[in-house]
Design a protein around this motif. Structure first.
Motif, mmCIF file in Angstrom:
data_model
loop_
_atom_site.group_PDB
_atom_site.id
_atom_site.type_symbol
_atom_site.label_atom_id
_atom_site.label_comp_id
_atom_site.label_asym_id
_atom_site.label_seq_id
_atom_site.Cartn_x
_atom_site.Cartn_y
_atom_site.Cartn_z
ATOM 1 N N SER A 53 43.466 26.213 13.495
ATOM 2 C CA SER A 53 44.480 25.174 13.681
ATOM 3 C C SER A 53 44.075 23.870 12.997
ATOM 4 N N TYR A 54 45.054 22.996 12.827
ATOM 5 C CA TYR A 54 44.782 21.670 12.286
ATOM 6 C C TYR A 54 43.945 20.874 13.280
ATOM 7 N N GLU A 55 44.151 21.133 14.571
ATOM 8 C CA GLU A 55 43.363 20.471 15.610
ATOM 9 C C GLU A 55 41.868 20.770 15.406
ATOM 10 N N TYR A 56 41.558 22.013 15.093
ATOM 11 C CA TYR A 56 40.171 22.410 14.839
ATOM 12 C C TYR A 56 39.616 21.676 13.610
ATOM 13 N N GLU A 57 40.432 21.573 12.576
ATOM 14 C CA GLU A 57 39.998 20.865 11.363
ATOM 15 C C GLU A 57 39.698 19.400 11.670
ATOM 16 N N MET A 58 40.516 18.790 12.495
ATOM 17 C CA MET A 58 40.276 17.398 12.881
ATOM 18 C C MET A 58 38.972 17.284 13.681
ATOM 19 N N MET A 59 38.725 18.267 14.536
ATOM 20 C CA MET A 59 37.498 18.266 15.322
ATOM 21 C C MET A 59 36.283 18.404 14.400
ATOM 22 N N GLU A 60 36.364 19.299 13.442
ATOM 23 C CA GLU A 60 35.245 19.516 12.504
ATOM 24 C C GLU A 60 34.919 18.291 11.660
ATOM 25 N N ALA A 61 35.880 17.407 11.512
ATOM 26 C CA ALA A 61 35.670 16.206 10.703
ATOM 27 C C ALA A 61 34.795 15.172 11.412
ATOM 28 N N GLU A 62 34.551 15.378 12.702
ATOM 29 C CA GLU A 62 33.754 14.422 13.472
ATOM 30 C C GLU A 62 32.401 15.042 13.850
ATOM 31 N N PRO A 63 31.394 14.195 14.041
ATOM 32 C CA PRO A 63 30.075 14.730 14.385
ATOM 33 C C PRO A 63 29.996 15.188 15.843
ATOM 34 N N VAL A 64 29.125 16.140 16.075
ATOM 35 C CA VAL A 64 28.810 16.544 17.444
ATOM 36 C C VAL A 64 27.830 15.510 17.989
ATOM 37 N N THR A 65 28.095 15.006 19.186
ATOM 38 C CA THR A 65 27.179 14.068 19.822
ATOM 39 C C THR A 65 26.579 14.726 21.052
ATOM 40 N N TYR A 66 25.392 14.281 21.399
ATOM 41 C CA TYR A 66 24.651 14.900 22.507
ATOM 42 C C TYR A 66 24.362 13.868 23.588
ATOM 43 N N SER A 67 24.450 14.325 24.834
ATOM 44 C CA SER A 67 24.159 13.470 25.984
ATOM 45 C C SER A 67 23.596 14.339 27.108
ATOM 46 N N ASN A 68 23.171 13.694 28.174
ATOM 47 C CA ASN A 68 22.673 14.390 29.366
ATOM 48 C C ASN A 68 21.575 15.404 29.034
ATOM 49 N N ALA A 69 20.678 15.041 28.144
ATOM 50 C CA ALA A 69 19.639 15.968 27.707
ATOM 51 C C ALA A 69 18.525 16.104 28.732
ATOM 52 N N THR A 70 17.905 17.290 28.726
ATOM 53 C CA THR A 70 16.722 17.549 29.538
ATOM 54 C C THR A 70 15.689 18.247 28.673
ATOM 55 N N GLY A 71 14.424 18.053 28.989
ATOM 56 C CA GLY A 71 13.350 18.704 28.254
ATOM 57 C C GLY A 71 12.907 17.913 27.042
ATOM 58 N N VAL A 72 12.182 18.574 26.165
ATOM 59 C CA VAL A 72 11.629 17.956 24.958
ATOM 60 C C VAL A 72 12.730 17.441 24.028
ATOM 61 N N VAL A 73 13.892 18.073 24.078
ATOM 62 C CA VAL A 73 14.989 17.674 23.192
ATOM 63 C C VAL A 73 15.357 16.206 23.377
ATOM 64 N N THR A 74 15.098 15.642 24.555
ATOM 65 C CA THR A 74 15.429 14.234 24.792
ATOM 66 C C THR A 74 14.730 13.315 23.801
ATOM 67 N N ASP A 75 13.527 13.730 23.335
ATOM 68 C CA ASP A 75 12.783 12.923 22.373
ATOM 69 C C ASP A 75 13.400 12.948 20.977
ATOM 70 N N PHE A 76 14.354 13.841 20.754
ATOM 71 C CA PHE A 76 14.921 14.013 19.419
ATOM 72 C C PHE A 76 16.404 13.651 19.348
ATOM 73 N N ILE A 77 16.903 13.017 20.398
ATOM 74 C CA ILE A 77 18.288 12.540 20.403
ATOM 75 C C ILE A 77 18.257 11.022 20.394
ATOM 76 N N SER A 78 18.903 10.457 19.377
ATOM 77 C CA SER A 78 18.983 9.010 19.259
ATOM 78 C C SER A 78 20.431 8.634 18.973
ATOM 79 N N GLU A 79 20.971 7.782 19.803
ATOM 80 C CA GLU A 79 22.366 7.347 19.670
ATOM 81 C C GLU A 79 23.317 8.538 19.555
ATOM 82 N N GLY A 80 23.028 9.570 20.333
ATOM 83 C CA GLY A 80 23.890 10.744 20.378
ATOM 84 C C GLY A 80 23.652 11.772 19.295
#
Length: 137
Positions: A53-80
């Motif tokens: 769908s076009y909705e999917y294309e619009m979604m793909e145009a934006e970056p994935v952001t991350y929040s609510n992290a747990t574990g070592v991954v928290t050290d590798f997330i900056s400003e989402g």
């Protein structure tokens, strides 16, 4: 500790704001794939967005952001944003240290490998040497 986070894509479609998200178990994903694949298709499926769908294309145009992290991954997330390469390297290193700690416990009765810096370094070097030799064959 489990490495997880909420992955969200913020985008607009037909004048409406959308924020589809999923909970990501990085340990499971890396163990299965060896990498962190693009999450757009999974986010779309779990949020009822047709990947053709076009909705999917619009979604793909934006970056994935991350929040609510747990574990070592928290050290590798900056400003989402996730430093994928850095996290994957740290993830593999963490798994190696867990395996080396098990070896030290089984063969040398050492409960905390972190307290034995020289032994930890020697085991790590032996492991890496073995991998290097194997990859040359």
């Amino acid at each position: 500790m489990k490495n997880s986070a909420t992955a969200t894509v913020h985008f607009y479609f037909k004048g409406e704001k959308f924020e589809p998200s999923i909970e990501v178990d990085f340990d499971k994903i890396i163990a299965m794939h060896g990498v962190i694949p693009a999450l757009y298709t999974t986010i779309a499926k779990r949020n009822g967005i047709d990947s053709y769908s076009y909705e999917y294309e619009m979604m793909e145009a934006e970056p994935v952001t991350y929040s609510n992290a747990t574990g070592v991954v928290t050290d590798f997330i900056s400003e989402g944003q996730l430093d994928t390469e850095g996290f994957i390297a740290a993830w593999y290193e963490q798994r190696l240290m867990e395996k080396l700690a098990t070896i030290a416990k089984q063969h040398l009765e050492i409960d905390n490998l972190e307290e034995q810096a020289a032994l930890k370094a020697a085991l790590s070097e032996a492991y890496r040497l073995g991998r290097a030799e194997t990859s040359r064959d």
